[in-house]
Scaffold this active site. Sequence first.
Site, PDB file in Angstrom:
ATOM      1  N   GLY A  95      -4.797 -19.069   8.392  1.00 39.13           N
ATOM      2  CA  GLY A  95      -5.631 -19.432   7.266  1.00 39.13           C
ATOM      3  C   GLY A  95      -5.291 -20.810   6.735  1.00 39.13           C
ATOM      4  O   GLY A  95      -4.568 -21.579   7.379  1.00 39.13           O
ATOM      5  N   ARG A 129      -8.171  -5.254   5.755  1.00 35.10           N
ATOM      6  CA  ARG A 129      -7.597  -6.085   6.819  1.00 35.10           C
ATOM      7  C   ARG A 129      -7.661  -5.421   8.195  1.00 35.10           C
ATOM      8  O   ARG A 129      -7.771  -6.092   9.212  1.00 35.10           O
ATOM      9  CB  ARG A 129      -6.135  -6.405   6.507  1.00 35.10           C
ATOM     10  CG  ARG A 129      -5.944  -7.354   5.344  1.00 35.10           C
ATOM     11  CD  ARG A 129      -4.516  -7.867   5.306  1.00 35.10           C
ATOM     12  NE  ARG A 129      -4.290  -8.789   4.214  1.00 35.10           N
ATOM     13  CZ  ARG A 129      -4.596 -10.083   4.244  1.00 35.10           C
ATOM     14  NH1 ARG A 129      -5.175 -10.590   5.335  1.00 35.10           N
ATOM     15  NH2 ARG A 129      -4.354 -10.865   3.223  1.00 35.10           N
ATOM     16  N   ASP A 183     -10.529 -13.833   3.591  1.00 37.25           N
ATOM     17  CA  ASP A 183     -11.000 -14.496   2.378  1.00 37.25           C
ATOM     18  C   ASP A 183     -12.112 -15.508   2.640  1.00 37.25           C
ATOM     19  O   ASP A 183     -12.824 -15.902   1.710  1.00 37.25           O
ATOM     20  CB  ASP A 183      -9.842 -15.208   1.686  1.00 37.25           C
ATOM     21  CG  ASP A 183      -8.658 -14.296   1.429  1.00 37.25           C
ATOM     22  OD1 ASP A 183      -8.881 -13.101   1.167  1.00 37.25           O
ATOM     23  OD2 ASP A 183      -7.507 -14.769   1.518  1.00 37.25           O
ATOM     24  N   GLY A 201      -9.437 -11.312  -1.572  1.00 35.71           N
ATOM     25  CA  GLY A 201     -10.101 -12.609  -1.584  1.00 35.71           C
ATOM     26  C   GLY A 201      -9.282 -13.720  -2.204  1.00 35.71           C
ATOM     27  O   GLY A 201      -9.692 -14.874  -2.215  1.00 35.71           O
TER      28      GLY A 201
END
EC number: 2.7.1.11
Length: 369
Positions: A117, A288, A143, A186
């Site tokens: 990420g 997840r 997210d 998020g």
Amino acid sequence: MGKVRRLGVLTSGGDCAGLNAVIRAVTYRAVRSYGWKVFGIIDGTMGLMERPLRYRELDLDMFSGNMLREGGTFLGTVNRGDPFNYPMPDGSHKDRSLDFVDGFNKLALDALIVIGGDGSMKILSQLCDLGGIGMVGVPKTIDNDVHGTDFAVGFTTAVNVVTEALDRLHPTAASHHRVMILEVMGRDAGHIAVNAAISGGADVALVPELPYRLDSIARKIEEVIREGRNHALIVVAEGCKTEDGTPATVAHSHGQMRYGGIGAYLSDKIAAMTELETRVTTLGHVQRGGTPSTRDRLLASAFGVHAVDMVAEGKLGRMVAWQERGVTDVPLEEVCIGPRSLETEGTLIKVARGLGIYVGEPQPGEAAD
């Protein structure tokens, strides 16, 4: 960069659905098309920082048909322990960045594909810059807050899970005349919340990017009841603050403070203001795991193939991205600028308001619903 013979791949940060599909695509493309050896690094950065090194060579026969369908990452991952300021057993902190660089060199890798990420991209790009390591990034996060790409691996599956939760909460809400509040992940971005709220028919969607008023939420619920319904659905992103701006957090292991509790806060306030029965569901890590969606499998496969091609072409220091219905790539310096927020005047907010969903207070210059 000289001729590539040995390629490394690792997953970093929180897990999500579709990671194994990326690793599978990287291995298929690198071995079948280029004849390279591929090495999967165990537990992200830790696999190169620890001694002995922890890795495994990835062969085609490792990837049965199940690997494409499995959630999580079979290589393992870490989402704590900054190598530049690594916590030691005695409570001190140490810069272990050169351990990572030394591990890469000991394994004699020619390039590294990082699946992570926005936070992982920033740290890994700094590590690779330090060691002169050729890096290609692949965006993954539920997210969907990575700059430069419309979608990240794992996002669609997470939204599907939240939407299914709303589908399951709705009949219970209707049966018991309740206000059901669903707290979703998020971090500081409301992408999951607003996408699922629209898809799941919620009446209220609260996101970190927009302030809200409790009395406005109460009015929305009263409006729903006047229209003939005896229940309401609320989706709230974990990163939302209380009405006075206080973050809702809980303490986790290793002294980490993480988001959590905003759903319970809203439940108490709404019950007091409306005299309606409220219930809270916090999905947490359910978002997840599980089987990756069709879109996430496609995205993961396309990203993995393109990432290997980028290494072959010497296009390093860049991240694979999905833009305008196709795969492309962007410079890492355009990615490593923090999380990508939900556009407060974007299409999804307009759609939500057009459907009558309360998504927070209008911003200055914006017309009220």
